[in-house]
Design an enzyme around this catalytic site. Structure first.
Site, PDB file in Angstrom:
ATOM      1  N   TRP A  58       0.817  -1.219   0.000  1.00 51.74           N
ATOM      2  CA  TRP A  58       0.000   0.000   0.000  1.00 51.74           C
ATOM      3  C   TRP A  58       0.846   1.261   0.000  1.00 51.74           C
ATOM      4  CZ3 TRP A  58      -0.480  -4.235   3.089  1.00 51.74           C
ATOM      5  CH2 TRP A  58       0.182  -4.208   4.322  1.00 51.74           C
ATOM      6  N   ARG A  59       2.149   1.102  -0.017  1.00 52.56           N
ATOM      7  CA  ARG A  59       3.006   2.285  -0.141  1.00 52.56           C
ATOM      8  C   ARG A  59       3.517   2.460  -1.557  1.00 52.56           C
ATOM      9  NH1 ARG A  59       6.700   1.438   5.315  1.00 52.56           N
ATOM     10  NH2 ARG A  59       5.073   1.928   6.832  1.00 52.56           N
ATOM     11  N   GLU A  64      -5.491   0.503   5.974  1.00 52.60           N
ATOM     12  CA  GLU A  64      -5.607   0.854   7.388  1.00 52.60           C
ATOM     13  C   GLU A  64      -6.685   0.039   8.091  1.00 52.60           C
ATOM     14  OE1 GLU A  64      -3.578   2.359   9.105  1.00 52.60           O
ATOM     15  OE2 GLU A  64      -2.368   3.309   7.558  1.00 52.60           O
ATOM     16  N   LEU A  96      -9.959 -13.107   8.126  1.00 51.10           N
ATOM     17  CA  LEU A  96      -9.210 -11.923   8.562  1.00 51.10           C
ATOM     18  C   LEU A  96      -9.639 -11.460   9.961  1.00 51.10           C
ATOM     19  CD1 LEU A  96      -6.939 -10.114   7.619  1.00 51.10           C
ATOM     20  CD2 LEU A  96      -8.602  -8.663   6.451  1.00 51.10           C
ATOM     21  N   TYR A 103     -12.428  -9.913  13.062  1.00 55.22           N
ATOM     22  CA  TYR A 103     -13.139  -8.653  13.356  1.00 55.22           C
ATOM     23  C   TYR A 103     -14.034  -8.270  12.183  1.00 55.22           C
ATOM     24  CZ  TYR A 103     -10.481  -7.816  17.642  1.00 55.22           C
ATOM     25  OH  TYR A 103      -9.944  -7.899  18.894  1.00 55.22           O
ATOM     26  N   TYR A 105      -7.849   6.831  15.206  1.00 56.36           N
ATOM     27  CA  TYR A 105      -6.630   6.391  14.527  1.00 56.36           C
ATOM     28  C   TYR A 105      -6.775   6.445  13.009  1.00 56.36           C
ATOM     29  CZ  TYR A 105      -3.314   3.662  12.067  1.00 56.36           C
ATOM     30  OH  TYR A 105      -2.396   3.302  11.126  1.00 56.36           O
ATOM     31  N   ASP A 153      -1.326   5.004  17.172  1.00 59.26           N
ATOM     32  CA  ASP A 153      -1.746   3.602  17.197  1.00 59.26           C
ATOM     33  C   ASP A 153      -0.946   2.876  18.283  1.00 59.26           C
ATOM     34  OD1 ASP A 153       0.778   3.441  16.090  1.00 59.26           O
ATOM     35  OD2 ASP A 153       0.256   1.682  14.923  1.00 59.26           O
ATOM     36  N   CYS A 199      11.846  -0.575  18.036  1.00 58.39           N
ATOM     37  CA  CYS A 199      11.214  -0.384  19.353  1.00 58.39           C
ATOM     38  C   CYS A 199      10.136  -1.458  19.541  1.00 58.39           C
ATOM     39  CB  CYS A 199      10.621   1.020  19.449  1.00 58.39           C
ATOM     40  SG  CYS A 199      10.186   1.535  21.128  1.00 58.39           S
ATOM     41  N   CYS A 237      17.665  -1.194  20.996  1.00 55.86           N
ATOM     42  CA  CYS A 237      17.838   0.230  21.291  1.00 55.86           C
ATOM     43  C   CYS A 237      19.110   0.817  20.684  1.00 55.86           C
ATOM     44  CB  CYS A 237      17.816   0.451  22.797  1.00 55.86           C
ATOM     45  SG  CYS A 237      16.246  -0.062  23.552  1.00 55.86           S
TER      46      CYS A 237
END
Length: 397
Positions: A32-33, A46, A89, A91, A129, A147, A199, A206
């Site tokens: 999607w980019r 999203e 998928l 939900y 979001y 998010d 992260c 780190c």
DNA sequence: GATACGTGGCC
DNA sequence: TGGCCAAGTAT
């Protein structure tokens, strides 16, 4: 209430540039980019990515884009087709609202997503979001996208130890300090990639973090301690029997009610999912369910089913009941309960099939080759394939 | 604010 | 292997 320590602007500016540089070098090349930013594609990705991992969502994104390349195409799709393509998928309310939203965008906005956060927020399935993410990523607006990834970065950066979700307002304030109009669309994606690759929830890396010099959690020595979350309640267990009724054309399925668990999806007929296996789910409860199917009401089985332990009269055994084959049982874990389900299989004669479909108007026949079922039911068919003898598939039983 | 709402991967 | 985790929203 945690006091957010405002970092000096020069430091924020330098770190922000450092993270964007890191993103330019190490950001993920997600589907999607690719290509020009398109609000429909950003929105589709999203919604699919809500509470869902990138590897799980990616093939669904590609399939939806192939089937429905524009929001107009999606808006014109049949409900059942969209729900079927969403199967697996999870939900499933997302899929219902996705379709609802596509139709609103076509009807009220001439098929063009509104280019501001406030109007996006009013659309079905858009929350804080998604509205911020589409505003930023599709329209390059300086929205404060927050998010789970960004929550993790901010709670670590500022050592916010208030347990979630109470910490959310502080987290939003912290994240807002970093938002600028310059590269507004890249910024949240840079944060999310960094949160995923560096992260991380466990064992963060780190020494590769562009923000490490400003991280209070790292300074204090336990970044993986953040974010702090409230302890979760134990997950209850329920039990049931699912019925695999094979016909010459496929398997009997029901269209489930639009609201609630697996709402709007096809499913296999099943007993009520009761909190205890005692006295005997696969006896009385299953028998009662079968009686309701015979008399109709196959789409309201959880509403008026007697609970286990009630002394509801046990209906007389059905003709042919002994033809059921117990293929085994399996476990499926939902968000808020775990289900152990026994799988009963039998072959329906053409007469029985016609009678069942007459009595239960939400029922239909699904060809076994179609992958339209939520995972909890797909598992039952898989178990059937592993254990049931081939003679059940013969056209005349 | 608390709860309902899926699934699969990881340790 | 059971609990945790993943780009949340609606009620």
């Amino acid at each position: 209430m945690t006091a957010i320590i405002l970092k000096d602007e020069a430091l924020v500016s330098r770190l922000r540039r450092g993270l964007l540089d890191w993103y330019d070098a190490h950001g993920r090349a997600l589907a999607w980019r690719q290509g020009a930013r398109d609000a429909y594609r950003v929105w589709l990705s999203e919604v699919m990515l809500q509470q869902t991992t990138v590897p799980h969502a990616a093939p669904y994104y590609e399939k939806f884009l192939t089937l429905w390349p524009t929001v107009r195409d999606l808006a014109a799709a049949e409900d059942g087709r969209v729900m079927a393509e969403w199967a697996g998928l999870g939900y499933y309310a997302r899929a219902r609202r996705l379709l609802e939203c596509a139709r609103v965008v076509v009807r009220d906005y001439d098929g063009i997503f509104p280019a501001n956060e406030a109007d996006l927020l009013k659309l079905p399935g858009f929350g804080p979001y998604t509205a911020a993410a589409v505003a930023a990523i599709a329209f390059d607006l300086p929205a404060n996208v927050v998010d789970g990834n960004i929550e993790r970065i901010m709670t670590r950066l500022y050592a916010i130890d208030t347990p979630l979700p109470a910490a959310k307002s502080d987290i939003r304030l912290a994240a807002a300090q970093w938002v600028l109009p310059e590269r507004a669309g890249d910024w949240p994606q840079a944060l999310m990639d960094m949160a995923t690759l560096i992260c991380r929830p466990k064992s963060p890396v780190c020494d590769q973090c562009p923000l490490a010099v400003a991280c209070l959690a790292l300074e204090r020595g336990a970044p993986e301690r953040f974010p702090v979350k409230l302890a979760k309640l134990p997950k209850p267990r329920r039990y049931g029997v699912v019925f695999v009724m094979l016909t010459g054309e496929g398997v009997v399925v029901e269209r489930r009610a639009d609201k609630g668990l697996l709402g709007g999806m096809l499913g296999l007929p099943h007993t009520e999912w009761v909190p205890s296996s005692s006295p005997d789910v696969s006896g009385e409860v299953a028998r009662n369910a079968l009686a309701r199917f015979r008399d109709g009401g196959g789409n309201s089985i959880t509403k008026d089913a007697p609970s286990v332990g009630d002394d509801a009269p046990t209906p007389p055994p059905q003709a042919g009941e002994d033809q059921w084959v117990v293929a085994g049982s399996y476990e499926h874990v939902f968000t808020h309960f775990a289900l152990t389900q026994e799988v009963w299989v039998r072959r329906l004669s053409d007469e029985e099939t016609a009678s069942m479909l007459r009595a239960n108007n939400a029922w239909q026949i699904l060809p076994l080759s179609e992958k339209a079922l939520p995972t909890v039911f797909a598992k039952a068919l898989k178990l059937k394939d592993q254990t049931v003898t081939p003679d059940l598939f013969r056209s005349n039983v």
